[in-house]
Design an enzyme around this catalytic site. Structure first.
Site, PDB file in Angstrom:
ATOM      1  N   ARG A  15      57.392  35.892  16.944  1.00  0.00           N
ATOM      2  CA  ARG A  15      57.196  34.794  17.617  1.00  0.00           C
ATOM      3  C   ARG A  15      55.341  35.472  18.530  1.00  0.00           C
ATOM      4  NH1 ARG A  15      56.789  33.069  22.764  1.00  0.00           N
ATOM      5  NH2 ARG A  15      58.821  33.777  23.169  1.00  0.00           N
ATOM      6  N   ASP A  16      56.892  35.956  19.687  1.00  0.00           N
ATOM      7  CA  ASP A  16      56.203  36.879  21.034  1.00  0.00           C
ATOM      8  C   ASP A  16      55.083  37.666  20.489  1.00  0.00           C
ATOM      9  OD1 ASP A  16      55.062  37.019  23.481  1.00  0.00           O
ATOM     10  OD2 ASP A  16      57.416  37.391  24.191  1.00  0.00           O
ATOM     11  N   HIS A 207      64.136  39.998  28.386  1.00  0.00           N
ATOM     12  CA  HIS A 207      62.678  39.643  28.322  1.00  0.00           C
ATOM     13  C   HIS A 207      61.897  40.231  28.748  1.00  0.00           C
ATOM     14  CE1 HIS A 207      60.009  38.600  25.688  1.00  0.00           C
ATOM     15  NE2 HIS A 207      59.433  37.869  26.070  1.00  0.00           N
ATOM     16  N   HIS A 209      58.395  42.831  28.793  1.00  0.00           N
ATOM     17  CA  HIS A 209      57.052  43.861  28.242  1.00  0.00           C
ATOM     18  C   HIS A 209      56.505  45.277  28.937  1.00  0.00           C
ATOM     19  CE1 HIS A 209      54.971  39.897  25.922  1.00  0.00           C
ATOM     20  NE2 HIS A 209      56.193  39.729  26.868  1.00  0.00           N
ATOM     21  N   CYS A 240      50.807  37.440  25.715  1.00  0.00           N
ATOM     22  CA  CYS A 240      50.985  35.847  25.681  1.00  0.00           C
ATOM     23  C   CYS A 240      49.421  35.398  26.051  1.00  0.00           C
ATOM     24  CB  CYS A 240      51.798  35.238  27.452  1.00  0.00           C
ATOM     25  SG  CYS A 240      51.477  33.810  27.107  1.00  0.00           S
ATOM     26  N   ASN A 249      54.860  43.377  23.926  1.00  0.00           N
ATOM     27  CA  ASN A 249      56.619  43.560  23.800  1.00  0.00           C
ATOM     28  C   ASN A 249      56.572  45.047  23.841  1.00  0.00           C
ATOM     29  OD1 ASN A 249      56.322  40.898  23.189  1.00  0.00           O
ATOM     30  ND2 ASN A 249      58.416  40.250  23.860  1.00  0.00           N
TER      31      ASN A 249
HETATM   32 ZN    ZN Z   1      57.020  37.574  25.973  1.00  0.00          ZN
END
Ligand code: ZN
Length: 303
Positions: A15-16, A207, A209, A240, A249
């Site tokens: 996803r990210d 979470h 980065h 993002c 990330n």
């Molecule tokens: Zn993220």
């Protein structure tokens, strides 16, 4: 030193990691990555998001990927959603946990959605009602929890207010996201210690980065505050699309390697994680920001 014996890693690369790559990965490539992640022993996998495909084209085939997910027992698949339609789409293709996201930064929320964080969370009531009826699980994600490119510093009180709003909805799994890599270890320790002490009923996820090279230090600070669940992205892919300056990330293989070196158990096979990262890097077609892919494991030096 106050460190946990065991840490849980959630893989968010599908996803990210992929949503900000220039190249759109094919469904077959995503499936190969998913199978590789499953093989490594990772038990929490974010397979994609159910958002407007015009806004995030890389996630347009999340429904198709979800239908192909290996049905191994003990694996939790989750997806990021923005609204009720997202929760419904996730349910229709067999994903039982969806993550509702809101920014802690008022400036970020106003810029993206022209609403304040509390108003956005109130809008999730229909998602909660639907999830209850269908026995689905909901998770909450608080983005820009440690800093915001529009607002700068995000006061702990603003983050705490978002936590309270999620708890009012009955959502007790919350992730704090450093969306644009602005967190520092002291801030992470202080915020996490405060929130963990005041809201012990919450299952916290962090979470990070690695935009400014502080992600592993932030994980270390989070562990010292007693938090034991962390997101990572294979090969350090990620960013993002709505946050200027966002970059990758923290790489899953970098986290697992650090934890292995420290003797903290993850139940994940590091060599398999490295294979996943190599695959992701080859599909991305560029050298990514992963220390372990560049330098290898410490123990590779000892022949
Ligand atoms: Zn993220």
């Amino acid at each position: 030193m106050n460190l946990p014996d065991k840490v849980t890693i959630c893989e968010v690369g599908l996803r990210d990691g992929l949503q900000n790559e220039k190249r759109l990965f094919t469904l077959q490539e995503k499936l190969a990555l998913l199978n590789s992640v499953v093989k490594s022993g990772i038990k929490i996998i974010e397979v994609g998001s159910f958002v407007n495909p015009k806004a995030v084209p890389a996630m347009a085939d999340t429904d198709e990927l979800a239908k192909l997910m290996p049905k191994s027992s003990g694996i939790e698949y989750r997806a990021l959603v923005a609204n009720l339609r997202g929760v419904q789409r996730a349910h229709e293709c067999g994903i039982s946990k969806t993550k509702l996201t809101v920014s802690a930064s008022e400036a970020h929320c106003l810029s993206n959605l022209n609403k304040l964080p509390a108003e956005i969370i109130h809008g999730f009531k229909d998602c909660v009602e639907y999830a209850q009826k269908q026995s689905l699980q909901l998770s909450g994600a608080i983005s820009t929890a440690f800093g915001c490119p529009f607002q700068g510093k995000v006061p702990a009180l603003q983050v705490e207010n978002v936590v309270k709003e999620f708890l009012n909805l009955g959502i007790t799994e919350l992730s704090l996201s450093d969306t644009t890599g602005m967190a520092n270890p002291k801030q992470v320790y202080n915020l996490c210690t405060m929130l963990k002490t005041k809201y012990p009923q919450v299952r916290w996820i962090l979470h990070f980065h690695n935009t400014r090279g502080m992600a592993l230090a932030n994980i270390f600070a989070g562990m010292q505050a007693g938090i034991t669940t962390y997101d990572g992205s294979f090969a350090g892919l990620g960013g993002c699309p709505f946050a200027p300056g966002a970059s990758g990330n923290v790489a899953t293989e970098d986290i697992v390697h650090m934890l292995d070196e420290m003797g903290i158990e993850t139940n994940i096979d590091l060599l398999d994680v490295i294979e996943t990262a190599k695959l992701a890097q080859s599909f991305a077609g560029r050298i990514t920001e992963s220390f372990i892919l560049k330098a290898g494991r410490c123990q590779d030096l000892v022949k």
